[in-house]
Design an enzyme around this catalytic site. Structure first.
Site, PDB file in Angstrom:
ATOM      1  N   TYR A 270       0.803  -1.378  -0.113  1.00  0.00           N
ATOM      2  CA  TYR A 270      -0.045  -0.125   0.001  1.00  0.00           C
ATOM      3  C   TYR A 270       0.690   1.109   0.148  1.00  0.00           C
ATOM      4  O   TYR A 270       0.207   2.331  -0.062  1.00  0.00           O
ATOM      5  CB  TYR A 270      -0.969   0.100   1.240  1.00  0.00           C
ATOM      6  CG  TYR A 270      -2.132  -0.938   0.870  1.00  0.00           C
ATOM      7  CD1 TYR A 270      -1.780  -2.202   1.246  1.00  0.00           C
ATOM      8  CD2 TYR A 270      -3.350  -0.070   0.997  1.00  0.00           C
ATOM      9  CE1 TYR A 270      -3.033  -3.126   1.017  1.00  0.00           C
ATOM     10  CE2 TYR A 270      -4.424  -1.254   0.614  1.00  0.00           C
ATOM     11  CZ  TYR A 270      -4.121  -2.666   0.705  1.00  0.00           C
ATOM     12  OH  TYR A 270      -5.192  -3.397   0.576  1.00  0.00           O
TER      13      TYR A 270
ATOM     14  N   ASP B 217      -3.445 -18.068   4.214  1.00  0.00           N
ATOM     15  CA  ASP B 217      -4.424 -18.800   3.554  1.00  0.00           C
ATOM     16  C   ASP B 217      -5.000 -19.701   4.525  1.00  0.00           C
ATOM     17  O   ASP B 217      -6.455 -20.117   4.300  1.00  0.00           O
ATOM     18  CB  ASP B 217      -3.833 -19.698   2.155  1.00  0.00           C
ATOM     19  CG  ASP B 217      -2.533 -20.214   2.454  1.00  0.00           C
ATOM     20  OD1 ASP B 217      -1.652 -19.568   3.434  1.00  0.00           O
ATOM     21  OD2 ASP B 217      -2.314 -21.145   1.985  1.00  0.00           O
TER      22      ASP B 217
ATOM     23  N   ASP C 198      -6.682  -6.292   5.047  1.00  0.00           N
ATOM     24  CA  ASP C 198      -7.796  -5.832   4.221  1.00  0.00           C
ATOM     25  C   ASP C 198      -8.616  -6.740   3.685  1.00  0.00           C
ATOM     26  O   ASP C 198      -9.611  -6.498   3.938  1.00  0.00           O
ATOM     27  CB  ASP C 198      -6.961  -5.165   2.985  1.00  0.00           C
ATOM     28  CG  ASP C 198      -7.988  -4.194   2.220  1.00  0.00           C
ATOM     29  OD1 ASP C 198      -9.043  -4.061   2.645  1.00  0.00           O
ATOM     30  OD2 ASP C 198      -7.394  -3.590   1.209  1.00  0.00           O
TER      31      ASP C 198
END
Ligand code: NAI
Length: 425
Positions: free
Chosen positions: A152, A290, A314
């Site tokens: 980001y 994951d 996020d």
């Protein structure tokens, strides 16, 4: 009646909050003004109910977004940034991202300019909401997402640009092995992922202190350290290092536990969790991202506080919010625990399709105001609003977005929903 009328201050790492406190707010674009008005009516009524006129908020509107642009030709005036840092605690509705090259997202600009390094997202279930999982009530998770680093940061180079060519040439000359790993150098775009020890540990410290203060049972570091060893893997290592060097008396670390295995909810994890419980300490563990998505669906009861990097956070916060019935009700905050500056916010967007119709769901902003009241220590008012929201939803008084999935719901408008909450105090 004497009520103190100073601004909030940070004194010896503690917020000092006057009884008459000025809170800057951005109503926002689209449905922003409607949900803001609903939120303010609930908060003001709760303060009167709990404190009489002993504690009050003076709402100070500050400009950002479309309204700011119309009035000042600036999307985010300097005065707004000044007010948020001067008054320290504020709240905002959603802002539309101005379309056009070179204009930053206003939300990202606010976080960056005020260095709000924690994105805080508590996710829990409210009885009466239709959720896509069988046992949504098992979900009670607080996510600490790092807010200032990772991909980001916005250092990206376009394919076929002079910057990318220069970078590739430098790699080829100095680090031929790394260059060799790039499969298609002729057409590659490149992004940079900076993750630092300082940046990670200030986020991890905030998460650990929250876990201790709120007597939460565990803290889970979520990362992709098996692939990105010097960024995500380092985040994991710095988390354990911090816990072991500064919080030894409070935290039992499970780093020997092989987090790459997808057995988090099974026996190995249970044994580790029980060992931590026996020591009377908080259980710190880690999970590859994951596996975290899978385990949050299968064994949500094993999660309490999550500390994670920016991109993982996020994805995780929206996915988890969906598990309890959607981001329309999920609150959020962006906080710098060192300066004390914090902005509480609705997590949904401006919903232009329903703007001005009095049908938007104000829950996200109302629950964000609850977080704000907790943050400034006005816990009784926060508790009152929380239980009234619980009761309103349980009674089936719902805005159309939620009512469509619930049998026999009473459909209410934005302000009627707020009024129902107030009548349930
Ligand atoms: P959105 O969240 O505004 O809308 C997505 C869908 O959810 C729409 O169908 C909308 O009607 C519905 N929805 C959203 N909030 C709702 C509420 N409170 N009650 C009932 N229904 C609700 O996302 P979208 O369409 O991607 O973005 C629209 C604008 O919002 C864009 O300009 C975007 O940049 C901005 N945005 C701003 C955010 C912020 O300020 N924090 C976050 C996300 C988007």
């Amino acid at each position: 009646m004497n009520i103190s009328t100073d601004t909030i201050q940070m004194i010896n790492h503690q917020l000092s909050v006057p009884d008459l406190v000025t809170i800057p707010f951005i109503p926002g674009d689209g449905i922003g003004p409607e949900v803001t008005q609903a939120m303010q009516s609930v908060v003001t009524a709760a303060l009167t109910e709990v404190y009489g006129n002993k504690r009050q908020i003076i709402w100070k509107e500050v400009l950002a977004g479309e309204k700011a642009f119309r009035q000042t030709e600036e999307w985010l005036p300097q005065e707004t940034l000044y007010d948020f840092s001067h008054y320290m605690v504020g709240i905002k509705g959603p802002l539309s991202t101005p379309v056009g090259e070179g204009i930053r997202s206003l939300n990202v600009a606010l976080r960056k300019d005020l260095d709000l390094y924690v994105c805080l997202r508590p996710v829990r279930y409210f009885k009466g909401i239709s959720a896509p999982v069988i046992n949504p009530e098992k979900i009670d998770v607080t996510i600490f997402r790092e807010n200032t680093e990772d991909v980001y940061t916005g250092i990206e180079f376009e394919a076929d640009s002079p910057e990318t060519s220069a970078l590739l040439q430098w790699l080829q000359e100095n680090y031929p092995q790394s260059f060799g790993k790039i499969r298609f150098p002729q057409t590659v775009g490149i992004g940079i992922k900076p993750i630092s020890q300082q940046g990670s540990q200030r986020l991890l410290r905030a998460a650990i202190e929250f876990t201790i203060e709120n007597k939460k049972p565990s803290i889970t570091l979520v990362h992709k350290g098996n692939i990105m060893k010097f960024t995500e893997g380092a985040f994991r290592k710095w988390g354990y290092d911090l816990a072991e060097s500064e919080y030894k008396d409070f935290i039992y670390t499970s780093k020997q536990f092989d987090s790459t295995r997808k057995t988090f909810g099974l026996s190995v994890a249970r044994e580790e969790k029980e060992t931590a419980l026996l020591t009377g300490k908080i259980w710190m563990n880690d999970v590859i991202v994951d596996a975290a998505f899978q385990n949050l669906l299968l064994y949500p009861e094993n999660f309490s506080v999550i500390a994670t990097t920016n991109l993982n956070g996020d994805y995780l916060s929206d996915a988890l919010a969906a598990q309890v019935g959607g981001i329309g009700i999920a609150p959020g905050a962006n906080i710098n625990y060192q300066t004390g500056i914090a902005i509480f916010e609705a997590t949904h967007g401006t919903a232009p399709d329903i703007s001005g119709k009095n049908i938007a769901n104000p829950s996200s902003l109302i629950l964000s105001s609850v977080m704000m009241l907790q943050y400034i220590g006005w816990q009784e008012a926060a508790d009152l609003i929380t239980s009234a929201v619980e009761m309103t939803i349980r009674n089936g008084q719902l805005t159309p977005d939620l009512a469509q999935f619930v049998k026999n719901a009473t459909i209410v408008g934005t302000q009627e929903f707020a009024n129902a909450i107030i009548s349930n105090f």
